[in-house]
Design an enzyme around this catalytic site. Structure first.
Site, PDB file in Angstrom:
ATOM      1  N   GLN A 295       3.353  -6.305   4.978  1.00 20.45           N
ATOM      2  CA  GLN A 295       2.191  -6.955   4.368  1.00 20.45           C
ATOM      3  C   GLN A 295       0.915  -6.156   4.694  1.00 20.45           C
ATOM      4  O   GLN A 295       1.004  -4.964   4.852  1.00 20.45           O
ATOM      5  CB  GLN A 295       2.047  -8.422   4.795  1.00 20.45           C
ATOM      6  CG  GLN A 295       3.138  -9.337   4.236  1.00 20.45           C
ATOM      7  CD  GLN A 295       4.403  -9.317   5.065  1.00 20.45           C
ATOM      8  OE1 GLN A 295       4.355  -9.420   6.281  1.00 20.45           O
ATOM      9  NE2 GLN A 295       5.531  -9.181   4.416  1.00 20.45           N
TER      10      GLN A 295
ATOM     11  N   GLU B 218       0.820  -1.223   0.000  1.00 20.53           N
ATOM     12  CA  GLU B 218       0.000   0.000   0.000  1.00 20.53           C
ATOM     13  C   GLU B 218       0.853   1.272   0.000  1.00 20.53           C
ATOM     14  O   GLU B 218       0.312   2.379  -0.108  1.00 20.53           O
ATOM     15  CB  GLU B 218      -0.923   0.043   1.235  1.00 20.53           C
ATOM     16  CG  GLU B 218      -1.923  -1.105   1.347  1.00 20.53           C
ATOM     17  CD  GLU B 218      -1.368  -2.267   2.175  1.00 20.53           C
ATOM     18  OE1 GLU B 218      -0.140  -2.264   2.448  1.00 20.53           O
ATOM     19  OE2 GLU B 218      -2.135  -3.166   2.528  1.00 20.53           O
ATOM     20  N   GLY B 219       2.150   1.111   0.201  1.00 21.76           N
ATOM     21  CA  GLY B 219       3.012   2.302   0.262  1.00 21.76           C
ATOM     22  C   GLY B 219       3.390   2.647   1.701  1.00 21.76           C
ATOM     23  O   GLY B 219       3.677   3.808   2.008  1.00 21.76           O
ATOM     24  N   LYS B 220       3.400   1.644   2.555  1.00 20.15           N
ATOM     25  CA  LYS B 220       3.727   1.869   3.979  1.00 20.15           C
ATOM     26  C   LYS B 220       5.127   2.436   4.154  1.00 20.15           C
ATOM     27  O   LYS B 220       5.365   3.274   5.005  1.00 20.15           O
ATOM     28  CB  LYS B 220       3.653   0.544   4.772  1.00 20.15           C
ATOM     29  CG  LYS B 220       2.277  -0.051   4.847  1.00 20.15           C
ATOM     30  CD  LYS B 220       2.301  -1.398   5.549  1.00 20.15           C
ATOM     31  CE  LYS B 220       2.981  -2.492   4.747  1.00 20.15           C
ATOM     32  NZ  LYS B 220       2.309  -2.880   3.510  1.00 20.15           N
TER      33      LYS B 220
ATOM     34  N   GLY C  45       8.721  -5.593   0.871  1.00 20.15           N
ATOM     35  CA  GLY C  45       9.637  -4.840   0.032  1.00 20.15           C
ATOM     36  C   GLY C  45       9.114  -3.425  -0.057  1.00 20.15           C
ATOM     37  O   GLY C  45       7.915  -3.234  -0.221  1.00 20.15           O
ATOM     38  N   HIS C  46       9.964  -2.457   0.151  1.00 24.00           N
ATOM     39  CA  HIS C  46       9.490  -1.096  -0.067  1.00 24.00           C
ATOM     40  C   HIS C  46      10.529  -0.255  -0.780  1.00 24.00           C
ATOM     41  O   HIS C  46      11.720  -0.472  -0.647  1.00 24.00           O
ATOM     42  CB  HIS C  46       8.986  -0.445   1.219  1.00 24.00           C
ATOM     43  CG  HIS C  46       9.913  -0.568   2.370  1.00 24.00           C
ATOM     44  ND1 HIS C  46       9.670  -1.430   3.407  1.00 24.00           N
ATOM     45  CD2 HIS C  46      11.065   0.059   2.642  1.00 24.00           C
ATOM     46  CE1 HIS C  46      10.652  -1.321   4.278  1.00 24.00           C
ATOM     47  NE2 HIS C  46      11.514  -0.436   3.836  1.00 24.00           N
TER      48      HIS C  46
ATOM     49  N   THR D 299       8.109  -5.366  -5.562  1.00 21.99           N
ATOM     50  CA  THR D 299       9.478  -4.987  -5.202  1.00 21.99           C
ATOM     51  C   THR D 299      10.302  -6.232  -4.881  1.00 21.99           C
ATOM     52  O   THR D 299      11.489  -6.300  -5.153  1.00 21.99           O
ATOM     53  CB  THR D 299       9.470  -4.097  -3.920  1.00 21.99           C
ATOM     54  OG1 THR D 299       8.429  -3.157  -4.027  1.00 21.99           O
ATOM     55  CG2 THR D 299      10.790  -3.397  -3.723  1.00 21.99           C
TER      56      THR D 299
ATOM     57  N   LYS E 203       6.964   4.379   2.269  1.00 21.80           N
ATOM     58  CA  LYS E 203       7.097   5.817   2.000  1.00 21.80           C
ATOM     59  C   LYS E 203       6.502   6.635   3.149  1.00 21.80           C
ATOM     60  O   LYS E 203       7.109   7.608   3.604  1.00 21.80           O
ATOM     61  CB  LYS E 203       6.377   6.147   0.685  1.00 21.80           C
ATOM     62  CG  LYS E 203       6.431   7.599   0.323  1.00 21.80           C
ATOM     63  CD  LYS E 203       5.691   7.877  -0.972  1.00 21.80           C
ATOM     64  CE  LYS E 203       5.522   9.366  -1.173  1.00 21.80           C
ATOM     65  NZ  LYS E 203       4.657   9.674  -2.319  1.00 21.80           N
TER      66      LYS E 203
ATOM     67  N   GLY F 274       1.614  11.076  -5.888  1.00 24.03           N
ATOM     68  CA  GLY F 274       2.704  10.792  -6.826  1.00 24.03           C
ATOM     69  C   GLY F 274       3.818  10.077  -6.092  1.00 24.03           C
ATOM     70  O   GLY F 274       3.798   9.992  -4.855  1.00 24.03           O
TER      71      GLY F 274
ATOM     72  N   ARG G 293       1.143  -7.295 -10.170  1.00 21.51           N
ATOM     73  CA  ARG G 293       0.103  -7.343  -9.137  1.00 21.51           C
ATOM     74  C   ARG G 293      -1.275  -7.360  -9.772  1.00 21.51           C
ATOM     75  O   ARG G 293      -1.496  -6.705 -10.795  1.00 21.51           O
ATOM     76  CB  ARG G 293       0.225  -6.124  -8.215  1.00 21.51           C
ATOM     77  CG  ARG G 293       1.541  -6.102  -7.458  1.00 21.51           C
ATOM     78  CD  ARG G 293       1.679  -4.845  -6.612  1.00 21.51           C
ATOM     79  NE  ARG G 293       2.978  -4.823  -5.940  1.00 21.51           N
ATOM     80  CZ  ARG G 293       3.691  -3.729  -5.717  1.00 21.51           C
ATOM     81  NH1 ARG G 293       3.253  -2.556  -6.109  1.00 21.51           N
ATOM     82  NH2 ARG G 293       4.857  -3.803  -5.100  1.00 21.51           N
TER      83      ARG G 293
ATOM     84  N   THR H 298      -0.086 -14.591   4.731  1.00 23.85           N
ATOM     85  CA  THR H 298       1.290 -14.799   5.150  1.00 23.85           C
ATOM     86  C   THR H 298       1.268 -15.514   6.509  1.00 23.85           C
ATOM     87  O   THR H 298       0.200 -15.809   7.039  1.00 23.85           O
ATOM     88  CB  THR H 298       2.074 -13.460   5.183  1.00 23.85           C
ATOM     89  OG1 THR H 298       3.463 -13.751   5.350  1.00 23.85           O
ATOM     90  CG2 THR H 298       1.589 -12.531   6.294  1.00 23.85           C
TER      91      THR H 298
HETATM   92  P1  IMP Z   1       4.804 -15.439   2.161  1.00 23.84           P
HETATM   93  O1  IMP Z   1       4.621 -14.307   3.126  1.00 23.84           O
HETATM   94  O2  IMP Z   1       6.046 -15.354   1.354  1.00 23.84           O
HETATM   95  O3  IMP Z   1       4.625 -16.772   2.827  1.00 23.84           O
HETATM   96  O4  IMP Z   1       3.594 -15.350   1.096  1.00 23.84           O
HETATM   97  C1  IMP Z   1       2.239 -15.543   1.468  1.00 23.84           C
HETATM   98  C2  IMP Z   1       1.322 -14.597   0.717  1.00 23.84           C
HETATM   99  O5  IMP Z   1       1.548 -13.275   1.170  1.00 23.84           O
HETATM  100  C3  IMP Z   1       1.524 -14.568  -0.783  1.00 23.84           C
HETATM  101  O6  IMP Z   1       0.286 -14.343  -1.412  1.00 23.84           O
HETATM  102  C4  IMP Z   1       2.421 -13.370  -0.996  1.00 23.84           C
HETATM  103  O7  IMP Z   1       2.295 -12.837  -2.291  1.00 23.84           O
HETATM  104  C5  IMP Z   1       1.875 -12.432   0.062  1.00 23.84           C
HETATM  105  N1  IMP Z   1       2.851 -11.445   0.527  1.00 23.84           N
HETATM  106  C6  IMP Z   1       3.872 -11.661   1.378  1.00 23.84           C
HETATM  107  N2  IMP Z   1       4.546 -10.506   1.585  1.00 23.84           N
HETATM  108  C7  IMP Z   1       3.924  -9.561   0.890  1.00 23.84           C
HETATM  109  C8  IMP Z   1       4.133  -8.148   0.739  1.00 23.84           C
HETATM  110  O8  IMP Z   1       5.028  -7.542   1.323  1.00 23.84           O
HETATM  111  N3  IMP Z   1       3.251  -7.515  -0.078  1.00 23.84           N
HETATM  112  C9  IMP Z   1       2.240  -8.142  -0.700  1.00 23.84           C
HETATM  113  N4  IMP Z   1       1.995  -9.444  -0.580  1.00 23.84           N
HETATM  114  C10 IMP Z   1       2.833 -10.147   0.210  1.00 23.84           C
END
Ligand code: IMP
Length: 435
Positions: A223, A14-16, A40-41, A298, A18, A415, A304, A238
Site C-alpha cells: 500500500q 507506485e510500482g514497489k 498486488g504487484h 492488480t 518492480k 517503461g 484507478r 487500510t
Molecule cells: P483494504 O486494505 O482492503 O481494507 O482497503 C482499504 C483501502 O485501501 C481501499 O481504498 C483500498 O482500495 C486501498 N488499498 C488496499 N490495498 C491497496 C493496494 O495495494 N494498492 C492501492 N490501494 C490499496
C-alpha cells in the site's frame, strides 16, 4: 548497507514490486512487514508476467530468502495457491518463510469486510474485500488466529470458537454459509497448515542473522503512506501502517537496523477506492493517464483514479517516513503532456492556501491542488538508461521534485520492462554493498 526500507509514498500501486524485485537480486533477504493480499504487484520477466499478492518480490530468484513477517495478515488459501502457481511455472519457492506470529485471514473476515462495506452504503471505503480490516481488528482485540495455530487442531478449534462468538450477530445473515461451519473450517485450515508447515518459521531470526552478517535486507512495504491507518486519509485507509516505522514492528527489528528508506512514487498520482484526492483529474487528461499508464488494479481490476503529481502530499511522505531517497516510476507516461502541471500547494474552498498536508479530515476533503507549470517533453524516453539520456525538460521535472522535497531521486522508471530503469550512483551503491 544492511537495512533498506522500500515504501509507497502515495496511495499505493507506485510500482514497489518492480523496484524491490530489481534490488532483490543482490539482497540476502526480502521481508514484507504489513498488509496482506490487498496488495498486488506485477513483475515482468521477458515474456512472462507474474502477479503476486502475498509472496514477497524477489521470489523469482532461486532460493532467495523471501519472508512474510509477523506484521502481515495471511490468507492461507491465497498463499497456498500462489505457491502452487509458482511451482507450476517452475519457480523454486524454497526460500519462502512465513512468520509463525503472522495473523490469519479467516472466512468470517471476508464476510465481515463485505458486510461492513455494504452497510456503509455511499460512505463505503472501497476496500479490496479481502478481509484485511476485520483481521487486524481481531488482532487488536486479541481474538486473532496466528499461523502457528494451524499446527494444532485443538488450539485452532478453540480459537476459532472464541473468535466467532462475539461476531455471532453480525454473521447471522451468513448462518447458512458453508465456509462458517466450525468443523469444516478447522478441517480446511488444518489441511492448509499441513501444506504450509515447511514454510512456517521464526522469520525475525532470519532477518537478524542476515543483518548481523552485513547482508542487504529489503523491507518491502505494501500500500502507501496516505493509506496509513494513523497518518493517512482516515477513514479512507487500510488497516495497517504502510509507513517505514512499521518495518521495525512488522519484521521484528529495531530502528537502528534501518540504514535507508526509499519512497516509491509515480510521476503522477493514482488512487483506488474512495477518499480525498486533491490533485485528481476527472476529465480527459485523467482518462489519458489511466490509459497510458494501464491504471487498472492488480488485485481487484478496478480502474484507478488519476491526477497530477502532488508534491504537498509527497513532502508529507518524506517527513513521515524519513525518506532518504525517492524512486520515480512511470515517467514515460507523462511524455507528450506540455505544459506539465505539478501540485505545489492546496487551495481551500474559501481561498485559504496550504503548503503542508492538512491534518483535519474536513479540510483534506475540500482542498484542490494549485499547480506550478513545468515544460513537458515530446521525445520517447523509454530507451533512456541514464539521466543524460533524458530530454532537458524531463531532467528539469526530476530536479524540481528533488529541490522541492530536499531528497535525491535514486531510480527512475521509464517503461514496464525490467531494464527500463535509470540507475543513479546511489542505487548502484546499494546493489554493490550487498554481500
Ligand atoms: P483494504 O486494505 O482492503 O481494507 O482497503 C482499504 C483501502 O485501501 C481501499 O481504498 C483500498 O482500495 C486501498 N488499498 C488496499 N490495498 C491497496 C493496494 O495495494 N494498492 C492501492 N490501494 C490499496
Amino acid at each position: 548497507m544492511p537495512g533498506l526500507v522500500l515504501v509507497g509514498a502515495q496511495w499505493g500501486d507506485e510500482g514497489k514490486g518492480k523496484v524491490t524485485d530489481l534490488l532483490a537480486e543482490t539482497a540476502d533477504a526480502v521481508v514484507r512487514f504489513q498488509g496482506g493480499n490487498n496488495a498486488g504487484h506485477t513483475i515482468v520477466r521477458g515474456d512472462e508476467v507474474y502477479k503476486f499478492h502475498l509472496v514477497p518480490s524477489g521470489i523469482l530468484y532461486p532460493g532467495k530468502q523471501c519472508l512474510i513477517g509477523n506484521g502481515v495478515v495471511v490468507d492461507p488459501k491465497v498463499i497456498t495457491s500462489e505457491l502452487e502457481e509458482l511451482r507450476h511455472r517452475g519457480i523454486d519457492t524454497s526460500g519462502l518463510r512465513i512468520s509463525a506470529n503472522a495473523h490469519l485471514i479467516m472466512p468470517y473476515h471476508l464476510l465481515l469486510d463485505h458486510a461492513g462495506e455494504t452497510k456503509l452504503g455511499k460512505l463505503q471505503i472501497g476496500t479490496t474485500r479481502r478481509g484485511i480490516g476485520p483481521c487486524y481488528a481481531d488482532k487488536a482485540a486479541r481474538l486473532g488466529i496466528r499461523v502457528q495455530d494451524l499446527l494444532d487442531e485443538k488450539i485452532l478449534k478453540q480459537k476459532i470458537t472464541a473468535a466467532m462468538e462475539p461476531k455471532r450477530l453480525s454473521l447471522r445473515p451468513y448462518a447458512k454459509d458453508p465456509s462458517l461451519d466450525l468443523h469444516a473450517m478447522t478441517e480446511e485450515y488444518r489441511t492448509l497448515g499441513h501444506r504450509l508447515e515447511p514454510f512456517i518459521a521464526d522469520t525475525q531470526r532470519i532477518v537478524w542473522d542476515a543483518l548481523d552478517n552485513d547482508g542487504l535486507v529489503l523491507f518491502e512495504g505494501a500500500q502507501g503512506t496516505l493509506l496509513d491507518i494513523d497518518h493517512g486519509t482516515y477513514p479512507f485507509v487500510t488497516s495497517s501502517n504502510p509507513i517505514a516505522g512499521a518495518a521495525c514492528v512488522g519484521a521484528g527489528v529495531g530502528p537502528k537496523d534501518i540504514d535507508d528508506v526509499w519512497g516509491i512514487a509515480k510521476a503522477y498520482v493514482t488512487r483506488v477506492g474512495a477518499g480525498p484526492f486533491p490533485t485528481e483529474l476527472e476529465d480527459e487528461m485523467g482518462d489519458r493517464l489511466r490509459e497510458a499508464g494501464g491504471e487498472f488494479g492488480t488485485t481487484t481490476g478496478r480502474a484507478r483514479r488519476c491526477g497530477w503529481l502532488d508534491l504537498v502530499a509527497l513532502r508529507y511522505a518524506v517527513r513521515l517516513n524519513g525518506l532518504t531517497g525517492l524512486v520515480i516510476t512511470k515517467l514515460d507516461v507523462l511524455t507528450g503532456i506540455d505544459p506539465l502541471p505539478v501540485g505545489t500547494e492546496y487551495t481551500g474552498p474559501e481561498g485559504a492556501r496550504f503548503r503542508d498536508f492538512p491534518y483535519h479530515q474536513s479540510i483534506v476533503h475540500k482542498v484542490t491542488g494549485s499547480y506550478t507549470e513545468l515544460a513537458g517533453w515530446h521525445e520517447d524516453i523509454t530507451g533512456a538508461r541514464s539521466m543524460d539520456d533524458l530530454p532537458q525538460a524531463a531532467q528539469d521535472y526530476l530536479a524540481f521534485i528533488e529541490e522541492f522535497l530536499g531528497i535525491p531521486v535514486v531510480l527512475v522508471g521509464v517503461g514496464p520492462g525490467r531494464d527500463q530503469m535509470i540507475w543513479t550512483e546511489a542505487a548502484r551503491r546499494v546493489q554493490q554493498a550487498a554481500v
